[in-house]
Design a protein around this motif. Sequence first.
Motif, PDB file in Angstrom:
ATOM      1  N   LYS A   1       0.856  -1.192   0.000  1.00 56.81           N
ATOM      2  CA  LYS A   1       0.000   0.000   0.000  1.00 56.81           C
ATOM      3  C   LYS A   1       0.887   1.235   0.000  1.00 56.81           C
ATOM      4  CE  LYS A   1      -3.892  -2.012   2.434  1.00 56.81           C
ATOM      5  NZ  LYS A   1      -4.759  -1.918   3.613  1.00 56.81           N
ATOM      6  N   GLU A   2       0.616   2.105  -0.911  1.00 58.55           N
ATOM      7  CA  GLU A   2       1.382   3.339  -0.997  1.00 58.55           C
ATOM      8  C   GLU A   2       0.694   4.419  -0.175  1.00 58.55           C
ATOM      9  OE1 GLU A   2       2.084   4.493  -4.986  1.00 58.55           O
ATOM     10  OE2 GLU A   2       2.695   2.490  -5.602  1.00 58.55           O
ATOM     11  N   ASN A   3       1.486   5.343   0.299  1.00 60.46           N
ATOM     12  CA  ASN A   3       0.930   6.467   1.049  1.00 60.46           C
ATOM     13  C   ASN A   3       0.337   7.464   0.072  1.00 60.46           C
ATOM     14  OD1 ASN A   3       1.712   5.390   3.459  1.00 60.46           O
ATOM     15  ND2 ASN A   3       3.657   6.478   3.513  1.00 60.46           N
ATOM     16  N   VAL A   4      -0.936   7.281  -0.187  1.00 60.93           N
ATOM     17  CA  VAL A   4      -1.633   8.150  -1.124  1.00 60.93           C
ATOM     18  C   VAL A   4      -2.649   8.964  -0.336  1.00 60.93           C
ATOM     19  CG1 VAL A   4      -3.118   8.254  -3.150  1.00 60.93           C
ATOM     20  CG2 VAL A   4      -1.361   6.481  -2.969  1.00 60.93           C
ATOM     21  N   GLU A   5      -2.556  10.265  -0.455  1.00 63.97           N
ATOM     22  CA  GLU A   5      -3.516  11.123   0.221  1.00 63.97           C
ATOM     23  C   GLU A   5      -4.755  11.242  -0.649  1.00 63.97           C
ATOM     24  OE1 GLU A   5      -2.102  14.874   1.527  1.00 63.97           O
ATOM     25  OE2 GLU A   5      -0.164  14.059   2.185  1.00 63.97           O
ATOM     26  N   GLU A   6      -5.867  11.004   0.000  1.00 65.91           N
ATOM     27  CA  GLU A   6      -7.118  11.122  -0.739  1.00 65.91           C
ATOM     28  C   GLU A   6      -7.642  12.538  -0.590  1.00 65.91           C
ATOM     29  OE1 GLU A   6      -9.980   8.141   0.219  1.00 65.91           O
ATOM     30  OE2 GLU A   6      -8.454   6.599   0.409  1.00 65.91           O
ATOM     31  N   THR A   7      -8.144  13.051  -1.655  1.00 66.92           N
ATOM     32  CA  THR A   7      -8.732  14.384  -1.603  1.00 66.92           C
ATOM     33  C   THR A   7     -10.236  14.244  -1.711  1.00 66.92           C
ATOM     34  OG1 THR A   7      -8.506  14.636  -3.989  1.00 66.92           O
ATOM     35  CG2 THR A   7      -6.728  15.485  -2.623  1.00 66.92           C
ATOM     36  N   ARG A   8     -10.910  15.108  -1.013  1.00 64.52           N
ATOM     37  CA  ARG A   8     -12.366  15.097  -1.084  1.00 64.52           C
ATOM     38  C   ARG A   8     -12.854  16.526  -1.010  1.00 64.52           C
ATOM     39  NH1 ARG A   8     -15.245  15.673   3.713  1.00 64.52           N
ATOM     40  NH2 ARG A   8     -13.949  15.748   5.572  1.00 64.52           N
ATOM     41  N   GLU A   9     -14.044  16.722  -1.424  1.00 65.00           N
ATOM     42  CA  GLU A   9     -14.631  18.050  -1.374  1.00 65.00           C
ATOM     43  C   GLU A   9     -15.131  18.332   0.032  1.00 65.00           C
ATOM     44  OE1 GLU A   9     -17.459  19.019  -4.358  1.00 65.00           O
ATOM     45  OE2 GLU A   9     -16.355  17.947  -5.907  1.00 65.00           O
ATOM     46  N   VAL A  10     -14.942  19.555   0.453  1.00 67.55           N
ATOM     47  CA  VAL A  10     -15.381  19.978   1.776  1.00 67.55           C
ATOM     48  C   VAL A  10     -16.607  20.852   1.596  1.00 67.55           C
ATOM     49  CG1 VAL A  10     -14.712  21.239   3.850  1.00 67.55           C
ATOM     50  CG2 VAL A  10     -13.015  19.914   2.600  1.00 67.55           C
ATOM     51  N   THR A  11     -17.613  20.552   2.394  1.00 69.97           N
ATOM     52  CA  THR A  11     -18.829  21.350   2.289  1.00 69.97           C
ATOM     53  C   THR A  11     -18.625  22.687   2.990  1.00 69.97           C
ATOM     54  OG1 THR A  11     -19.783  20.463   4.327  1.00 69.97           O
ATOM     55  CG2 THR A  11     -20.224  19.253   2.293  1.00 69.97           C
ATOM     56  N   ALA A  12     -19.528  23.592   2.727  1.00 69.23           N
ATOM     57  CA  ALA A  12     -19.446  24.923   3.338  1.00 69.23           C
ATOM     58  C   ALA A  12     -19.582  24.832   4.857  1.00 69.23           C
ATOM     59  CB  ALA A  12     -20.531  25.825   2.763  1.00 69.23           C
ATOM     60  N   GLU A  13     -20.454  23.941   5.336  1.00 70.54           N
ATOM     61  CA  GLU A  13     -20.635  23.775   6.783  1.00 70.54           C
ATOM     62  C   GLU A  13     -19.352  23.244   7.431  1.00 70.54           C
ATOM     63  OE1 GLU A  13     -22.877  22.319   4.581  1.00 70.54           O
ATOM     64  OE2 GLU A  13     -24.363  23.927   4.736  1.00 70.54           O
ATOM     65  N   GLU A  14     -18.704  22.282   6.794  1.00 63.92           N
ATOM     66  CA  GLU A  14     -17.451  21.745   7.326  1.00 63.92           C
ATOM     67  C   GLU A  14     -16.361  22.818   7.334  1.00 63.92           C
ATOM     68  OE1 GLU A  14     -17.530  17.020   6.130  1.00 63.92           O
ATOM     69  OE2 GLU A  14     -16.949  18.478   4.604  1.00 63.92           O
ATOM     70  N   LEU A  15     -16.330  23.607   6.282  1.00 62.42           N
ATOM     71  CA  LEU A  15     -15.346  24.681   6.196  1.00 62.42           C
ATOM     72  C   LEU A  15     -15.560  25.711   7.301  1.00 62.42           C
ATOM     73  CD1 LEU A  15     -12.968  25.748   4.574  1.00 62.42           C
ATOM     74  CD2 LEU A  15     -14.590  26.997   3.153  1.00 62.42           C
ATOM     75  N   LEU A  16     -16.809  26.077   7.559  1.00 60.69           N
ATOM     76  CA  LEU A  16     -17.109  27.006   8.645  1.00 60.69           C
ATOM     77  C   LEU A  16     -16.751  26.405   9.995  1.00 60.69           C
ATOM     78  CD1 LEU A  16     -20.510  28.598   7.518  1.00 60.69           C
ATOM     79  CD2 LEU A  16     -18.301  29.727   7.743  1.00 60.69           C
ATOM     80  N   GLY A  17     -17.007  25.102  10.158  1.00 61.57           N
ATOM     81  CA  GLY A  17     -16.642  24.425  11.405  1.00 61.57           C
ATOM     82  C   GLY A  17     -15.140  24.432  11.628  1.00 61.57           C
TER      83      GLY A  17
END
Length: 94
Positions: free
Chosen positions: A11-27
């Motif tokens: 297993k390689e160290n691969v960072e997964e990217t995901r979209e962040v919602t506006a609520e998560e960003l405010l949090g």
Amino acid sequence: MSKKKDAVPAKENVEETREVTAEELLGMFRQSEVRSADRMIFLRSFEKFYNDINNARTVLLRDLQEINTQIGARNMGGITGDAAEIADETAEEE
């Protein structure tokens, strides 16, 4: 047995990217603000502590300078008047 280990891909160290919602960003932003406020409180209390210690140091140095000045005056025979009488009375009591 070693062949089986080689057959399993590592297993390689691969960072997964995901979209962040506006609520998560405010949090995350609010959490960052709280952390920053906590750090600011710590810095202000540390600064007050430093200033208190520095003021005490200044007073002690001033007192030491005054004591040294008085000792120098005494050694040079500069004590006159009431101070000389008190010194004589103290010497007689000893």
